[in-house]
Design an enzyme around this catalytic site. Structure first.
Site, mmCIF file in Angstrom:
data_model
loop_
_atom_site.group_PDB
_atom_site.id
_atom_site.type_symbol
_atom_site.label_atom_id
_atom_site.label_comp_id
_atom_site.label_asym_id
_atom_site.label_seq_id
_atom_site.Cartn_x
_atom_site.Cartn_y
_atom_site.Cartn_z
ATOM 1 N N GLU A 41 0.864 -1.055 0.009
ATOM 2 C CA GLU A 41 -0.021 0.111 -0.034
ATOM 3 C C GLU A 41 0.911 1.208 0.192
ATOM 4 O OE1 GLU A 41 -2.493 0.242 3.522
ATOM 5 O OE2 GLU A 41 -2.480 2.563 3.500
ATOM 6 N N ARG A 45 0.915 10.241 1.004
ATOM 7 C CA ARG A 45 1.195 11.563 2.093
ATOM 8 C C ARG A 45 2.481 12.107 1.485
ATOM 9 N NH1 ARG A 45 1.054 8.087 7.676
ATOM 10 N NH2 ARG A 45 -0.690 6.629 6.930
ATOM 11 N N LYS A 129 -11.050 -1.748 6.434
ATOM 12 C CA LYS A 129 -9.922 -1.448 7.228
ATOM 13 C C LYS A 129 -10.219 -1.020 8.501
ATOM 14 C CE LYS A 129 -5.877 1.781 6.957
ATOM 15 N NZ LYS A 129 -4.694 1.975 6.067
#
Ligand code: ELE
Length: 213
Positions: A41, A45, A129
């Protein structure tokens, strides 16, 4: 729509890649792959996170590459345009779920409460999640949720490490465990790719003990 669990490759692990450049992202992904990882993943950011997704897809075609930190419809579109093969988010809102679903790739939106799980179910989702996993009640919370949400499977993320990984992965309602513990900043900045591969290998062995590869 395909589920995330049906496309995850390799062990039931989703290590996070936070990279400053596409080149660095490929180096991290290569080290993870050498340690047995099949799915990663890339978190949105950093400035070049989208370029990192595209670069990993092209350099390491065997790896399943998703995008994390999806917080808006624009993020969802940009990540899939960059080549993300699945999307995960730290949070869920109706608008965000609609936007993530509209991309057509497998998704696992972030939840931390029963009401958020119920909302995800209303959108037809059975995989979510659990974030931040440790702070939101960890293993005890996942066990409590299993009674009422019997059809829901979780990707716990946040506070997972080599010590507690086995306890999370062993839960029947956990399909994959995510986090940054395999790619610590310190090892990335010292370019200690061998150590990242070693961590990945240890986690792979643990994960495969509880979930078939
Ligand atoms: O932004 C997202 O979509 C995320 O995936 C959040 C990260 O997974 C967690 O911040 C990782 O938590 P640690 O493993 O404790 O560092």
């Amino acid at each position: 729509m395909m589920t995330l669990s049906s496309v995850v490759r390799g062990p039931a692990l989703l290590p996070i890649i936070q990279a400053d450049t596409p080149t660095q992202a490929v180096q991290i992904a290569t080290a993870l792959q050498q340690g047995g990882i099949g799915s990663v993943e890339v978190v949105l950011r950093t400035q070049q996170a989208l370029g990192a997704i595209t670069a990993i897809r092209s350099a390491l075609p065997e790896l399943l590459v998703g995008a994390g930190t999806i917080l808006s419809a624009a993020d969802a579109k940009a990540a899939t345009a960059a080549g993300a093969q699945f999307l995960v988010s730290p949070a869920s809102t109706p608008h965000l779920l609609e936007a993530m679903l509209a991309t057509g790739v497998p998704i696992a939106p972030g939840v931390a409460t029963p009401s958020e799980i119920a909302m995800a179910c209303e959108f037809g989702l059975t995989e979510v999640k659990f974030f931040p996993a440790h702070l939101s009640g960890g293993i005890a919370m996942l066990k409590a949720l299993s009674g009422v949400f019997q059809q829901v499977r979780f990707c716990p993320t946040g506070g997972i490490n080599q010590q507690n990984l086995a306890d999370f992965i062993a839960l029947p309602n956990v399909f994959v465990a995510g986090g940054s513990w395999l790619t610590p900043d310190k090892l990335v900045h010292t370019q200690d790719w061998a150590q990242i591969s070693a961590l990945a290998e240890q986690a792979t062995v643990l994960a495969n003990q509880y979930k078939a590869a």
